[in-house]
Design an enzyme around this catalytic site. Structure first.
Site, PDB file in Angstrom:
ATOM      1  N   LYS A 181       4.421  29.479   5.579  1.00 24.94           N
ATOM      2  CA  LYS A 181       3.519  29.129   4.489  1.00 24.94           C
ATOM      3  C   LYS A 181       2.064  29.156   4.942  1.00 24.94           C
ATOM      4  CE  LYS A 181       6.399  26.620   1.399  1.00 24.94           C
ATOM      5  NZ  LYS A 181       5.822  27.257   0.216  1.00 24.94           N
ATOM      6  N   SER A 228      13.581   6.474 -13.104  1.00 29.02           N
ATOM      7  CA  SER A 228      12.461   7.244 -13.652  1.00 29.02           C
ATOM      8  C   SER A 228      12.366   8.607 -12.984  1.00 29.02           C
ATOM      9  CB  SER A 228      11.167   6.449 -13.457  1.00 29.02           C
ATOM     10  OG  SER A 228      10.055   7.292 -13.581  1.00 29.02           O
ATOM     11  N   SER A 229      12.438   8.625 -11.649  1.00 24.97           N
ATOM     12  CA  SER A 229      12.308   9.897 -10.922  1.00 24.97           C
ATOM     13  C   SER A 229      13.453  10.838 -11.248  1.00 24.97           C
ATOM     14  CB  SER A 229      12.301   9.655  -9.412  1.00 24.97           C
ATOM     15  OG  SER A 229      11.171   8.951  -9.042  1.00 24.97           O
ATOM     16  N   GLU A 239      12.425  12.584   0.902  1.00 31.37           N
ATOM     17  CA  GLU A 239      11.351  11.961   0.112  1.00 31.37           C
ATOM     18  C   GLU A 239       9.973  12.425   0.583  1.00 31.37           C
ATOM     19  OE1 GLU A 239      11.014  10.061  -2.534  1.00 31.37           O
ATOM     20  OE2 GLU A 239       8.898   9.569  -2.268  1.00 31.37           O
ATOM     21  N   TYR A 291       9.258  15.162   1.824  1.00 30.10           N
ATOM     22  CA  TYR A 291       9.047  16.550   1.373  1.00 30.10           C
ATOM     23  C   TYR A 291       8.845  16.610  -0.130  1.00 30.10           C
ATOM     24  CZ  TYR A 291      10.087  18.055   6.081  1.00 30.10           C
ATOM     25  OH  TYR A 291      10.041  18.243   7.417  1.00 30.10           O
ATOM     26  N   SER A 296      -0.642  27.289  -3.256  1.00 34.63           N
ATOM     27  CA  SER A 296      -0.264  28.682  -3.476  1.00 34.63           C
ATOM     28  C   SER A 296      -0.755  29.192  -4.820  1.00 34.63           C
ATOM     29  CB  SER A 296       1.258  28.834  -3.412  1.00 34.63           C
ATOM     30  OG  SER A 296       1.747  28.311  -2.206  1.00 34.63           O
ATOM     31  N   HIS A 339      13.614  11.192   4.523  1.00 34.25           N
ATOM     32  CA  HIS A 339      13.024  12.458   4.952  1.00 34.25           C
ATOM     33  C   HIS A 339      12.869  13.445   3.807  1.00 34.25           C
ATOM     34  CE1 HIS A 339      10.936  14.639   7.878  1.00 34.25           C
ATOM     35  NE2 HIS A 339      11.519  15.713   7.404  1.00 34.25           N
ATOM     36  N   TRP A 398       7.462  -0.443   4.089  1.00 36.40           N
ATOM     37  CA  TRP A 398       8.033   0.225   2.909  1.00 36.40           C
ATOM     38  C   TRP A 398       9.457   0.669   3.184  1.00 36.40           C
ATOM     39  CZ3 TRP A 398       9.382   5.440   1.559  1.00 36.40           C
ATOM     40  CH2 TRP A 398       9.304   6.353   2.613  1.00 36.40           C
ATOM     41  N   HIS A 427       0.851  -1.203   0.000  1.00 40.79           N
ATOM     42  CA  HIS A 427       0.000   0.000   0.000  1.00 40.79           C
ATOM     43  C   HIS A 427       0.882   1.246   0.000  1.00 40.79           C
ATOM     44  CE1 HIS A 427      -2.871   3.066   1.295  1.00 40.79           C
ATOM     45  NE2 HIS A 427      -2.128   3.290   2.361  1.00 40.79           N
ATOM     46  N   ASP A 446       7.714  22.883 -24.950  1.00 39.24           N
ATOM     47  CA  ASP A 446       7.547  21.503 -24.471  1.00 39.24           C
ATOM     48  C   ASP A 446       8.532  21.348 -23.318  1.00 39.24           C
ATOM     49  OD1 ASP A 446       7.391  18.566 -24.248  1.00 39.24           O
ATOM     50  OD2 ASP A 446       6.358  18.687 -26.169  1.00 39.24           O
ATOM     51  N   ARG A 478       1.600  -0.187  15.078  1.00 37.37           N
ATOM     52  CA  ARG A 478       1.259  -0.239  13.661  1.00 37.37           C
ATOM     53  C   ARG A 478       1.753  -1.554  13.069  1.00 37.37           C
ATOM     54  NH1 ARG A 478       5.900   3.606  10.868  1.00 37.37           N
ATOM     55  NH2 ARG A 478       4.711   3.165   8.995  1.00 37.37           N
ATOM     56  N   HIS A 533      15.368  11.784  13.234  1.00 39.91           N
ATOM     57  CA  HIS A 533      14.177  11.861  14.100  1.00 39.91           C
ATOM     58  C   HIS A 533      13.219  10.703  13.818  1.00 39.91           C
ATOM     59  CE1 HIS A 533      12.311  14.729  10.904  1.00 39.91           C
ATOM     60  NE2 HIS A 533      11.906  13.503  10.686  1.00 39.91           N
ATOM     61  N   HIS A 534      13.504   9.947  12.757  1.00 32.24           N
ATOM     62  CA  HIS A 534      12.721   8.721  12.518  1.00 32.24           C
ATOM     63  C   HIS A 534      13.264   7.564  13.355  1.00 32.24           C
ATOM     64  CE1 HIS A 534      10.529  10.316   8.971  1.00 32.24           C
ATOM     65  NE2 HIS A 534      11.616  11.049   8.840  1.00 32.24           N
ATOM     66  N   THR A 554       7.528  26.291   7.675  1.00 33.84           N
ATOM     67  CA  THR A 554       6.212  25.729   7.370  1.00 33.84           C
ATOM     68  C   THR A 554       5.111  26.661   7.861  1.00 33.84           C
ATOM     69  OG1 THR A 554       7.242  23.592   7.736  1.00 33.84           O
ATOM     70  CG2 THR A 554       4.871  23.610   7.465  1.00 33.84           C
TER      71      THR A 554
END
Lengths: 545, 293
Positions: free
Chosen positions: A335, A173-174, A259, A261, A272, A257, A146, A81, A110, A454, A306-307, A332
């Site tokens: 924003k 790809s990315s 990622e 963002y 915005s 991390h 994941w 998932h 283009d 979890r 922090h993870h 943040t």
């Protein structure tokens, strides 16, 4: 391919090149609009595939005990998932939006490297094909989460090398997509479209692209070491050989991390873009938005551990990562305040894109606050690996990233198709989604604080009530998305029958760009197959203060 | 098609999807091979062949377009940006393995030896393990004595020093070739490239000799704990990049011989040279951090 060289000889026939006929059009296309459409449709399909997996998880968690699926399969579902939604859903949706909109927004004919653009889409498909194939393998799909932490992930069956190579393909790809976006933005802007005049969506994407190029290779390196640890006798993540499983976590989150963002910065750009249009006011604090985005991107590289507060780190490390993480709240908040200030005293209307945007500002802020709670290392010892973190990151992914992708679809579908969507059904879709998403995820905060872990298919009976409520919310949310599918299909096929103007939304021309008129709104709806063969005139808007 | 300001927008590209198909076939085959499937290696080779042929087709097309003047300066800038950021992504890829070397050498091995908060690990699991570098980890200790997993660390001043000289001089010959190209001296261009490619493949040959020695005489393999892992991963990926770079330069050499490239238009040469210098710089990092230190 000689046709291309031949075409070149007749130099000025550029407007009569249509797409190839039939299905081949989509396979060999180099047109940014076609590729954008491919990405968006692919993302929509993956959104439903990942959604079905989520519903399997919620069905199993509806009541305690093992009800529907085997624990191994349950864990495969949580893993797949996440991978499907992140790499197949949200990221491709953003790349699709970037493909469609960035050339239109900056006045480019283009994308800068059209053939590579085609390849990055097919690499994505190849990666997802490899990943999905693991569902049917001996030993099942990857089930270690994941994040794929060793040593657990090394117990995966036949799926492991397929999952690893799929990560490589998705990474290629990315990176190709990101390089293309950077080259387009830095090299293809129309005269007058200076950097500090670009629409915020373009700004957030160029910063996202830098993040992608910097961290996707890091992830590729990490999984390569998993592969060699499993098949080639290396000891990177094995203490007996002098390595360290925690090293994997450091490398993974150095990727992971930034990622997350990558998943949220384009979201900010869409908000915005939409909020000023429906507030009939220019974006409040344009330049501070740009700098805040850059600051968030920079901070994303220095907060990764922090993870890992519970993994065992020196105290100095815990403190450093705690404080540096909290600093992210500053840009943040800039924003969030800017979006609020943009709406302040605006002549607001509440069409579906705006409804999604407002709910994004509110619900994203909630997700941000729970993030701050977890940034506090001593408290995180309680929250870590519970449903609290599940609630947190779903608040910043579903009612934030996914909502804004859908807002973008509502906002630009009339431009893309020339048809208006059904506003009544759109608003019904919004209200059903906004209410059910909270029924789905809000109770998970309580579950997590009470200690429900979890990624476990069963739970203690005291967690039953909130799990049932959460599952009911999940099913309402999931089935509400069929309305979105209906609206997309219906709009493509004609929508309300009302033909939309170039501007589509009142005020979009004036407020829908960055510091200039929104270029995409100067084009017909739908725009011709090739646009801006000739650089458009960029009209700068002077705001009085 | 090309736009009014001359930016070439290609149409209907068939190569990219075929390249992708080849890559998918190769990786699926490789994964199958790792899982012990008998058809795995076949698919892997087939995929690799498709990948190479299609890539060659794609590059031939681009070279032809470039020579026929299809690309204007702005297109060239896009290509250069693409190459630049691709090399940056490669830098990040190597950074992972350099970071791994730093972490294991300065943190995880000392921790296993009891430093910092690792005292309990050492006492309970491997009391006789002494942290030192190079290390193959505690698994090769039985009652404090090596179990036969002895190995010899790779010295810096034999083949590796020679390899450093080879690569550094290849950087010089590459630049000399570039000067030849700019001065319209085709002879110098071709000679410079031949020298560069030769030095590049000589490097690979030396490295192969080094690996052979490591495996057959020094007991140094991928399975030699963390030292073997980091050594072969770093030098192996680098060697692979040298191979790729040398192949790219060979193509550039072939094109130079066919009369391609002009002083004002030679993106392929520049890209290959940038890549070659990048590979060179990575080697200097390797020589210092893997071999000397």
């Amino acid at each position: 391919m000689s046709a291309i060289v031949a075409e070149h000889d007749e130099h000025h026939d550029h407007d009569d090149h249509g797409p190839a006929k039939g299905i081949l059009r989509w396979i060999i296309t180099t047109n940014h609009k076609d590729i954008g459409t491919l990405y968006l449709i692919f993302a929509l399909a993956m959104f439903f595939v990942g959604g079905v997996m989520a519903l399997i998880i919620r069905a199993e968690l509806f009541q305690p005990g093992l009800s529907f699926v085997e624990p191994q399969f349950f864990n495969s579902m949580t893993t797949m998932h996440a991978l499907v939604m992140i790499f197949g859903g949200v990221m491709p949706a953003f790349v699709g939006l970037a493909n469609w909109m960035i050339p239109l927004m900056i006045g480019a004919p283009d994308m800068a490297l059209p053939r590579m653009n085609n390849m990055s889409f097919w690499m994505l498909v190849a990666g997802v094909v490899l990943l999905s194939s693991t569902l049917f393998m001996e030993g099942g799909a990857p089930a270690a989460g994941w994040t794929m932490y060793p040593p657990l992930v090394l117990q995966t069956g036949k799926a492991l090398p397929f999952a690893i190579f799929s990560v490589h393909l998705l990474g290629i790809s990315s990176i190709m997509g990101a390089i293309n976006i950077i080259a387009t933005i830095f090299n293809m802007r129309a005269p007058g479209m200076t950097l500090m005049r670009m629409p915020m969506f373009v700004w957030t994407w160029v910063i996202t692209a830098f993040l992608l190029i910097a961290v996707m290779p890091v992830f590729a390196g990490a999984v390569t070491m998993l592969l060699t640890d499993k098949f080639f006798e290396t000891s990177f993540f094995d203490a007996a050989g002098g390595g360290d499983p925690v090293l994997y976590q450091h490398i993974f989150w150095f990727f992971g991390h930034p990622e997350v963002y990558i998943l949220i910065l384009p979201t900010f750009g869409i908000a915005s873009t939409i909020i000023p249009v429906f507030s009939r006011k220019p974006l409040f604090g344009y330049s501070s938005m740009v700098y805040a985005t850059a600051a968030i991107a920079f901070l994303s590289f220095i907060v990764w551990a922090h993870h890992m507060f519970t993994v065992g780190m020196p105290l100095a490390g815990e403190l450093y990562f705690m404080y540096s993480t909290m600093i992210i709240a500053v840009p943040t908040a800039v924003k969030v305040f800017n979006w609020t200030a943009t709406m302040w005293k605006g002549a607001m209307t509440f069409e579906t894109p705006m409804l999604f945007s407002i709910s994004f500002v509110v619900l994203f802020t909630m997700g941000g606050f729970t993030g701050l709670m977890m940034a506090i290392a001593p408290s995180d010892l309680q929250y870590h690996d519970t449903y609290f973190i599940v609630a947190h990151f779903h608040y910043v992914l579903v009612p934030s990233a996914v909502f804004m992708i859908m807002a973008a679809a509502y906002y630009w579908l009339p431009k893309w198709t020339g048809n208006m969507y059904n506003e009544k059904i759109g608003q019904l879709h919004f209200w059903l989604s906004a209410v059910s998403v909270n029924i789905l995820f809000f109770p998970q905060h309580f579950l997590g604080l009470a200690g429900m872990p979890r990624r476990i298919p069963d739970y203690a009976v005291q967690f039953t009530d909130w799990n049932m409520i959460s599952s009911i919310g999940g099913f309402i949310f999931g089935f509400s998305q069929l309305l979105f599918l209906y609206i997309v299909v219906d709009t493509i096929r004609g929508g309300t029958g009302e033909k939309v103007t170039n501007e589509v939304w009142e005020g979009a021309l004036q407020y829908g760009g960055g510091m200039t008129q929104g270029l995409e709104w100067t084009l017909p709806s739908p725009p011709p197959y090739h646009t801006f063969g000739e650089a458009p005139e960029v009209v700068v808007i002077e705001y009085e203060h | 098609m090309s736009t009014s300001h001359g930016y070439y927008i290609p149409h209907k590209a068939t190569w990219p999807v075929l390249v992708t198909a080849g890559l998918l076939c190769m990786l699926a085959g490789f994964a199958g091979y790792l899982n012990g499937s008998s058809s795995g290696s076949g698919f892997m080779l087939l995929g690799f062949a498709i990948f190479i042929v299609m890539l060659a087709g794609w590059f031939t097309l681009q070279a032809g377009e470039s020579e026929s003047g299809t690309y204007n300066t702005q297109v060239g800038i896009s290509f250069r940006m693409g190459m630049m950021w691709f090399i940056f992504s490669e830098v990040m890829f190597f950074a992972v393995f350099f970071g791994t070397l730093w972490y294991t050498r300065n943190l995880s091995v000392p921790w296993l030896g009891g430093e910092g908060t690792g005292a309990a690990t050492k006492e309970l699991l491997w009391p006789s393990f002494e942290a030192k570098w190079p290390s193959n980890g505690p698994k090769h200790l039985v009652d404090g004595k090596p179990d036969g997993g002895e190995f010899e660390a790779m010295g810096a001043f034999g083949l590796p020093l020679l390899n450093t000289l080879l690569l550094l001089s290849s950087g010089v010959t590459c630049t000399w070739a570039h000067h030849g190209l700019l001065a319209k001296n085709r002879d110098q261009l071709i000679k410079g490239l031949i020298a560069t490619v030769t030095l590049g493949f000589l490097f690979v040959l030396c490295q192969a000799t080094e690996y052979h020695e490591a495996y057959t005489e020094m007991g140094l393999t991928l399975g030699t704990g963390i030292y073997g892992s980091t050594f072969f991963m770093l030098t192996g990926f680098h060697g692979f990049h040298v191979c790729v770079g040398a192949i790219i330069l060979s193509v550039v050499l072939f094109r130079s011989w066919k009369g391609h490239f002009k002083p004002e238009n030679h993106f392929a040469f520049e890209a290959a040279a940038w890549y070659w210098h990048f590979v060179d710089v990575v080697w200097l990092g390797l020589f210092i951090f893997v071999y000397i230190m």
